[in-house]
Motif scaffolding. Structure first.
Motif, PDB file in Angstrom:
ATOM      1  N   THR A  72       0.838  -1.907   0.447  1.00 24.07           N
ATOM      2  CA  THR A  72      -0.211   0.089   0.820  1.00 24.07           C
ATOM      3  C   THR A  72       1.258   0.717   0.120  1.00 24.07           C
ATOM      4  OG1 THR A  72      -1.998  -1.265   1.104  1.00 24.07           O
ATOM      5  CG2 THR A  72      -1.790   0.786   1.092  1.00 24.07           C
ATOM      6  N   LEU A  73       1.967   1.095   0.464  1.00 26.34           N
ATOM      7  CA  LEU A  73       3.067   2.447   0.885  1.00 26.34           C
ATOM      8  C   LEU A  73       3.236   2.802  -0.773  1.00 26.34           C
ATOM      9  CD1 LEU A  73       4.947   1.785   4.285  1.00 26.34           C
ATOM     10  CD2 LEU A  73       2.873   3.517   3.719  1.00 26.34           C
ATOM     11  N   CYS A  74       3.509   2.086  -1.723  1.00 26.16           N
ATOM     12  CA  CYS A  74       4.184   1.793  -3.151  1.00 26.16           C
ATOM     13  C   CYS A  74       3.033   3.186  -3.422  1.00 26.16           C
ATOM     14  CB  CYS A  74       3.782   0.688  -3.665  1.00 26.16           C
ATOM     15  SG  CYS A  74       5.184  -0.515  -3.412  1.00 26.16           S
ATOM     16  N   ASP A 168      -5.766  14.866   5.907  1.00 20.24           N
ATOM     17  CA  ASP A 168      -7.195  14.953   7.074  1.00 20.24           C
ATOM     18  C   ASP A 168      -7.857  13.422   6.729  1.00 20.24           C
ATOM     19  OD1 ASP A 168      -8.491  14.829   4.359  1.00 20.24           O
ATOM     20  OD2 ASP A 168      -8.461  16.500   3.656  1.00 20.24           O
ATOM     21  N   GLY A 169      -8.981  14.139   7.349  1.00 21.88           N
ATOM     22  CA  GLY A 169      -9.749  12.550   7.744  1.00 21.88           C
ATOM     23  C   GLY A 169      -9.890  11.877   6.366  1.00 21.88           C
ATOM     24  N   ARG A 170     -10.554  12.063   5.281  1.00 19.20           N
ATOM     25  CA  ARG A 170     -10.823  12.111   4.221  1.00 19.20           C
ATOM     26  C   ARG A 170      -9.241  11.247   3.461  1.00 19.20           C
ATOM     27  NH1 ARG A 170     -14.531  11.638  -0.178  1.00 19.20           N
ATOM     28  NH2 ARG A 170     -16.010  13.334   1.248  1.00 19.20           N
ATOM     29  N   SER A 171      -8.571  11.716   3.453  1.00 19.16           N
ATOM     30  CA  SER A 171      -7.384  11.056   2.411  1.00 19.16           C
ATOM     31  C   SER A 171      -6.731   9.772   3.207  1.00 19.16           C
ATOM     32  CB  SER A 171      -6.170  11.941   3.255  1.00 19.16           C
ATOM     33  OG  SER A 171      -6.623  13.361   1.593  1.00 19.16           O
ATOM     34  N   SER A 172      -6.732   9.880   5.495  1.00 18.12           N
ATOM     35  CA  SER A 172      -6.261   8.888   6.217  1.00 18.12           C
ATOM     36  C   SER A 172      -7.536   7.520   5.997  1.00 18.12           C
ATOM     37  CB  SER A 172      -6.152   9.861   7.519  1.00 18.12           C
ATOM     38  OG  SER A 172      -7.546   9.873   7.901  1.00 18.12           O
ATOM     39  N   THR A 173      -8.209   8.080   5.758  1.00 19.79           N
ATOM     40  CA  THR A 173      -9.366   6.809   5.083  1.00 19.79           C
ATOM     41  C   THR A 173      -9.004   6.270   3.629  1.00 19.79           C
ATOM     42  OG1 THR A 173     -10.949   7.992   6.770  1.00 19.79           O
ATOM     43  CG2 THR A 173     -12.526   6.119   5.359  1.00 19.79           C
ATOM     44  N   SER A 174      -8.799   6.981   3.012  1.00 19.52           N
ATOM     45  CA  SER A 174      -8.756   6.241   1.766  1.00 19.52           C
ATOM     46  C   SER A 174      -7.353   5.544   1.916  1.00 19.52           C
ATOM     47  CB  SER A 174      -8.488   7.505   0.740  1.00 19.52           C
ATOM     48  OG  SER A 174      -9.781   7.958   0.757  1.00 19.52           O
ATOM     49  N   PHE A 175      -6.215   6.011   2.316  1.00 22.81           N
ATOM     50  CA  PHE A 175      -5.841   5.149   2.688  1.00 22.81           C
ATOM     51  C   PHE A 175      -6.115   3.237   3.594  1.00 22.81           C
ATOM     52  CE2 PHE A 175      -2.169   4.928   6.383  1.00 22.81           C
ATOM     53  CZ  PHE A 175      -1.563   2.888   5.410  1.00 22.81           C
ATOM     54  N   ILE A 176      -6.219   4.020   4.565  1.00 18.11           N
ATOM     55  CA  ILE A 176      -6.085   2.606   5.519  1.00 18.11           C
ATOM     56  C   ILE A 176      -7.957   1.611   4.331  1.00 18.11           C
ATOM     57  CG2 ILE A 176      -7.895   1.765   7.519  1.00 18.11           C
ATOM     58  CD1 ILE A 176      -7.311   4.778   8.596  1.00 18.11           C
ATOM     59  N   LYS A 177      -8.682   2.129   3.859  1.00 19.04           N
ATOM     60  CA  LYS A 177      -9.065   0.795   3.025  1.00 19.04           C
ATOM     61  C   LYS A 177      -8.372   0.258   2.142  1.00 19.04           C
ATOM     62  CE  LYS A 177     -13.657   3.352   4.049  1.00 19.04           C
ATOM     63  NZ  LYS A 177     -15.596   4.231   3.143  1.00 19.04           N
ATOM     64  N   SER A 178      -7.652   1.312   0.925  1.00 20.46           N
ATOM     65  CA  SER A 178      -6.539   0.905   0.188  1.00 20.46           C
ATOM     66  C   SER A 178      -5.977  -0.342   0.652  1.00 20.46           C
ATOM     67  CB  SER A 178      -6.031   2.362   0.110  1.00 20.46           C
ATOM     68  OG  SER A 178      -6.541   2.843  -0.579  1.00 20.46           O
ATOM     69  N   TRP A 179      -4.839   0.378   2.481  1.00 23.41           N
ATOM     70  CA  TRP A 179      -5.079  -1.181   2.557  1.00 23.41           C
ATOM     71  C   TRP A 179      -5.757  -2.092   3.643  1.00 23.41           C
ATOM     72  CZ3 TRP A 179      -2.841  -0.159   8.390  1.00 23.41           C
ATOM     73  CH2 TRP A 179      -2.356  -1.804   9.246  1.00 23.41           C
ATOM     74  N   ALA A 180      -6.502  -1.979   3.704  1.00 25.15           N
ATOM     75  CA  ALA A 180      -7.391  -3.610   3.782  1.00 25.15           C
ATOM     76  C   ALA A 180      -7.844  -4.014   2.933  1.00 25.15           C
ATOM     77  CB  ALA A 180      -9.016  -3.202   4.189  1.00 25.15           C
ATOM     78  N   GLN A 181      -7.926  -3.524   1.234  1.00 20.57           N
ATOM     79  CA  GLN A 181      -8.636  -4.032   0.509  1.00 20.57           C
ATOM     80  C   GLN A 181      -7.427  -4.829  -0.355  1.00 20.57           C
ATOM     81  OE1 GLN A 181     -11.422  -3.683  -1.075  1.00 20.57           O
ATOM     82  NE2 GLN A 181     -11.288  -5.106  -2.314  1.00 20.57           N
ATOM     83  N   ILE A 182      -5.854  -3.705  -0.050  1.00 16.15           N
ATOM     84  CA  ILE A 182      -4.923  -4.765  -0.185  1.00 16.15           C
ATOM     85  C   ILE A 182      -4.124  -6.439   0.233  1.00 16.15           C
ATOM     86  CG2 ILE A 182      -2.266  -4.750  -0.485  1.00 16.15           C
ATOM     87  CD1 ILE A 182      -2.724  -2.103  -2.085  1.00 16.15           C
ATOM     88  N   CYS A 183      -4.508  -5.686   1.701  1.00 15.58           N
ATOM     89  CA  CYS A 183      -4.522  -7.138   2.706  1.00 15.58           C
ATOM     90  C   CYS A 183      -5.291  -8.098   2.153  1.00 15.58           C
ATOM     91  CB  CYS A 183      -4.950  -7.074   3.635  1.00 15.58           C
ATOM     92  SG  CYS A 183      -5.050  -7.840   5.411  1.00 15.58           S
ATOM     93  N   ILE A 184      -7.203  -8.312   1.567  1.00 14.98           N
ATOM     94  CA  ILE A 184      -7.842  -9.056   1.199  1.00 14.98           C
ATOM     95  C   ILE A 184      -6.907  -9.326  -0.365  1.00 14.98           C
ATOM     96  CG2 ILE A 184     -10.300  -9.749  -0.081  1.00 14.98           C
ATOM     97  CD1 ILE A 184     -11.441  -7.711   2.074  1.00 14.98           C
ATOM     98  N   GLU A 185      -6.886  -8.917  -1.723  1.00 14.40           N
ATOM     99  CA  GLU A 185      -6.552  -9.201  -2.354  1.00 14.40           C
ATOM    100  C   GLU A 185      -5.060  -8.223  -3.179  1.00 14.40           C
ATOM    101  OE1 GLU A 185      -7.751  -8.993  -6.559  1.00 14.40           O
ATOM    102  OE2 GLU A 185      -9.375  -8.334  -5.145  1.00 14.40           O
ATOM    103  N   SER A 187      -3.061  -8.246  -5.402  1.00 15.10           N
ATOM    104  CA  SER A 187      -2.759  -8.335  -6.244  1.00 15.10           C
ATOM    105  C   SER A 187      -3.192  -6.806  -6.534  1.00 15.10           C
ATOM    106  CB  SER A 187      -3.234  -9.346  -7.189  1.00 15.10           C
ATOM    107  OG  SER A 187      -4.227  -9.457  -7.052  1.00 15.10           O
ATOM    108  N   PHE A 188      -4.511  -6.219  -5.860  1.00 11.67           N
ATOM    109  CA  PHE A 188      -5.502  -5.069  -5.301  1.00 11.67           C
ATOM    110  C   PHE A 188      -4.613  -3.787  -6.405  1.00 11.67           C
ATOM    111  CE2 PHE A 188      -7.733  -1.511  -4.160  1.00 11.67           C
ATOM    112  CZ  PHE A 188      -8.639  -0.992  -5.421  1.00 11.67           C
ATOM    113  N   ILE A 189      -5.143  -3.359  -7.446  1.00  9.59           N
ATOM    114  CA  ILE A 189      -4.902  -1.839  -8.108  1.00  9.59           C
ATOM    115  C   ILE A 189      -5.884  -0.883  -7.504  1.00  9.59           C
ATOM    116  CG2 ILE A 189      -3.185  -0.743  -9.368  1.00  9.59           C
ATOM    117  CD1 ILE A 189      -1.903  -2.886 -10.257  1.00  9.59           C
ATOM    118  N   PRO A 190      -5.472   0.221  -6.929  1.00 13.32           N
ATOM    119  CA  PRO A 190      -6.973   1.017  -7.438  1.00 13.32           C
ATOM    120  C   PRO A 190      -6.790   1.771  -8.495  1.00 13.32           C
ATOM    121  CG  PRO A 190      -4.814   1.608  -4.791  1.00 13.32           C
ATOM    122  CD  PRO A 190      -4.555   0.690  -5.863  1.00 13.32           C
ATOM    123  N   THR A 191      -7.909   2.154  -7.939  1.00 14.90           N
ATOM    124  CA  THR A 191      -8.762   2.993  -9.645  1.00 14.90           C
ATOM    125  C   THR A 191      -8.133   3.975  -9.493  1.00 14.90           C
ATOM    126  OG1 THR A 191     -10.515   3.874  -9.018  1.00 14.90           O
ATOM    127  CG2 THR A 191     -10.365   1.656  -9.610  1.00 14.90           C
TER     128      THR A 191
END
Length: 462
Positions: A72-74, A168-185, A187-191
Motif C-alpha cells: 500500500t505504501l507504494c 485529513d480524515g478523508r485522506s487517512s480513511t482512503s489510505f486505511i481502506k486501500s490497505w484493507a483492500q490490498i490485505c484481502i487481495e 494484486s489489487f490496484i486502486p483505480t
C-alpha cells in the motif's frame, strides 16, 4: 514508546514500501496543511473480533498486515517518509528517501477486549497503550505509526496515529481502506479515482497563505523557530469514554418535530433543507446547554468541513492532504434552553454550512494565528466541536478478518469534543463518542435519552 502494565511489547519494526513506486520523493505542504503543523496527531483505533481460533495472529494476521502495508505504501509513498523544514524553505516539506518506512508495533494486551470495544463507560487511559506515538523531534516528524495488539484469543486492534499536517480524515480513511483492500487481495490496484492525487497545483494560494501560516508558527518561542515538535493538550486521567447512537427513528422524529414547529411559527424559515448532521449536532448543543445549566452567555460550536467540493475550481475527492475549512456557530444559551432550542441551533448550523458553501475561505488570513494560539494553550479553546464524520464509512474497513466490532477516535479526548462515525448498527445513522468525567457523563447520557422522549411525547400530543 512507554510500557504499560497491561501491555506486552512483542516487536517494533519499520515497514518500507515494496517494490519501489513512482511517486514524488518530496512533497510541499499547502496552507491547508501548514495550519495543523504542531497540532496533536489523530489517533484511530479499530477493534476486530477473531472469527475463529484457527486464524493464527502471529502466523497469518500480522504477516498479512505487514506485507499488504508494504504494498500500500507504494501508492502512499509520502506516508513512509518524514516531515522536515529545510533551512532554505519558507514552509515544511515531506521527504522520502530509501530506507524510510512506517513504524509498526506488535503487542499483546491482557485488558478486556469486549469491555474496550463496547459502548459503555470506559476509562480513557485504557486506550492509550493501544495507539502508537509518532516519532517527532525538533527537525523531523514521522507521518504515520501503526500498532497491532492482540487480546488473549478474543480479537485484536489496529491503532493508527497520523500527523494532522499531512492527512485529513478523508485522506487517512482512503489510505486505511486501500490497505484493507490490498490485505484481502494483494494484486489489487486502486483505480485512478482511488489513487491518491499529489498534484499541489489544484490548491490555489494567491495570497501566499502557506508562508503566512508558517511565519505564525516560526514566531512562537522564536525567532525563526522551525521546530516540528507537536503540542499536546493536558489530559485528565479520570475521564471516561462512552458511545451513544442517533437512530434513524430519532433523527426522523426530530426532523418532523422541527418541521411541524416551523410550519406553525412564521418566525422560522421552513423552506430550507435540514440535514441529519445539522439535526444531530443541534441536539448535542441543546444537551450540552442543559448539562451546563447556564442561562446566560453564549455556547460556541465548531466543526470542520471538507473544502474539496466547495472550492472553485473544485478539488478532486482523491486529493492527498488536508483540505478542511471550519464553521463556527454561536448560540445564546437562553435560546438553547427554550422549548424551540433545537430549532435555533439547527438553523444556525444550517446557515453556517450554507456560508461555507458560498465562501469557504472567508477570513482565511487569520486562520494561521488562530491555530497557533489554540495549540499554544488548548485549555483556552472552550468551543464544543466535532471530530470525524459518519461519511468516512470506517465500519466498512475489512482487512479480510471481518468488519470492525468498534472504531474509536482516541485523540478526541476532551469534554468539548464529540466524535462522529458511522455505525455497525443498521438501526442507527451515526455513533457519537463522548469523553467526560463520570458524574457528568451519567448526567449527559440521561439528558440525551430523556430529550428524545420529551420531543416524541410532545409530537404525539399534536
Amino acid at each position: 514508546m512507554a510500557n504499560f502494565p497491561s501491555l506486552k511489547l512483542i516487536d517494533v519494526c519499520k515497514v518500507p514500501p515494496s517494490p519501489a513506486a513512482a511517486a514524488p520523493s518530496s512533497l510541499p505542504l499547502t496552507f491547508f496543511d501548514v495550519l495543523w503543523l504542531r497540532v496533536h496527531p489523530i489517533q484511530r483505533l479499530f477493534f476486530y473480533e477473531f472469527s475463529s481460533n484457527e486464524i493464527s495472529f502471529y502466523d497469518i494476521i500480522v504477516p498479512k498486515l505487514k506485507s499488504s502495508l508494504s504494498l500500500t505504501l507504494c501508492h502512499y509513498l509520502p506516508l513512509a517518509g518524514n516531515l522536515i523544514w529545510p533551512s532554505q524553505s519558507d514552509t515544511p516539506v515531506i521527504e522520502f528517501v530509501n530506507g524510510d518506512g512506517v513504524s509498526m508495533t506488535v503487542a499483546e494486551s491482557d485488558d478486556d477486549f469486549y469491555h474496550l470495544s463496547g459502548n459503555g463507560f470506559r476509562k480513557v487511559s485504557k486506550f492509550h497503550p493501544l495507539v502508537p506515538q509518532l516519532s517527532t523531534s525538533h527537525d523531523r516528524a514521522a507521518i504515520v505509526a501503526i500498532q497491532v495488539t492482540k487480546f488473549q484469543n478474543k480479537g485484536f486492534s489496529i491503532g493508527i496515529t497520523n500527523h494532522h499536517a499531512i492527512l485529513d480524515g478523508r485522506s487517512s480513511t482512503s489510505f486505511i481502506k486501500s490497505w484493507a483492500q490490498i490485505c484481502i487481495e494483494e494484486s489489487f490496484i486502486p483505480t485512478p479515482k482511488q489513487m491518491p492525487l499529489y498534484d499541489r497545483s489544484v490548491i490555489n494560494d494567491p495570497k501566499d497563505l502557506a508562508k503566512i501560516y508558517a511565519k505564525a508558527w516560526k514566531d512562537v518561542e522564536g525567532p525563526n523557530n522551525k521546530s516540528l515538535n507537536l503540542k499536546f493538550p493536558q489530559t485528565k486521567h479520570d475521564l471516561v469514554r462512552s458511545t451513544l447512537e442517533f437512530t434513524h427513528q430519532n433523527i426522523q422524529k426530530l426532523k418532523e418535530w422541527i418541521l411541524n414547529k416551523k410550519i406553525k411559527n412564521e418566525n422560522f424559515d421552513s423552506s430550507s433543507h435540514i440535514s441529519s448532521f445539522a439535526i444531530a449536532t443541534a441536539y448535542l448543543c441543546v444537551c450540552t446547554a442543559k448539562l451546563e445549566g447556564l442561562k446566560e452567555g453564549k455556547l460556541w460550536f465548531g466543526f470542520a468541513a471538507d473544502a474539496r467540493t466547495r472550492l472553485k475550481p473544485q478539488v478532486p475527492l482523491n486529493y492527498f492532504g488536508n483540505c478542511l475549512v471550519a464553521g463556527f456557530v454561536v448560540n445564546e444559551r437562553f435560546e438553547l434552553l427554550s422549548e424551540n432550542g433545537i430549532i435555533f441551533a439547527c438553523d444556525e448550523i444550517s446557515k453556517t454550512i450554507r456560508n461555507l458553501d458560498d465562501g469557504p475561505l472567508n477570513g482565511c488570513e487569520n486562520w494561521g494565528m488562530m491555530s497557533q494560539e489554540m495549540t499554544n494553550d488548548y485549555s483556552k479553546l472552550q468551543i464544543n466541536s466535532i471530530a470525524g464524520s459518519p461519511r468516512f464509512g470506517v465500519y466498512n474497513v475489512d482487512f479480510g478478518f471481518g468488519k470492525p466490532k468498534k472504531v474509536e477516535i482516541v485523540s478526541a479526548e476532551s469534554p468539548y469534543i464529540f466524535s462522529l462515525t458511522d455505525t455497525r448498527n443498521s438501526d442507527a445513522v451515526m455513533e457519537i463518542g463522548i469523553v467526560m468525567e463520570r458524574d457528568e457523563m451519567e448526567a449527559f447520557v440521561a439528558i440525551f435519552n430523556q430529550g428524545f422522549e420529551s420531543y416524541f411525547i410532545d409530537q404525539s400530543l399534536g
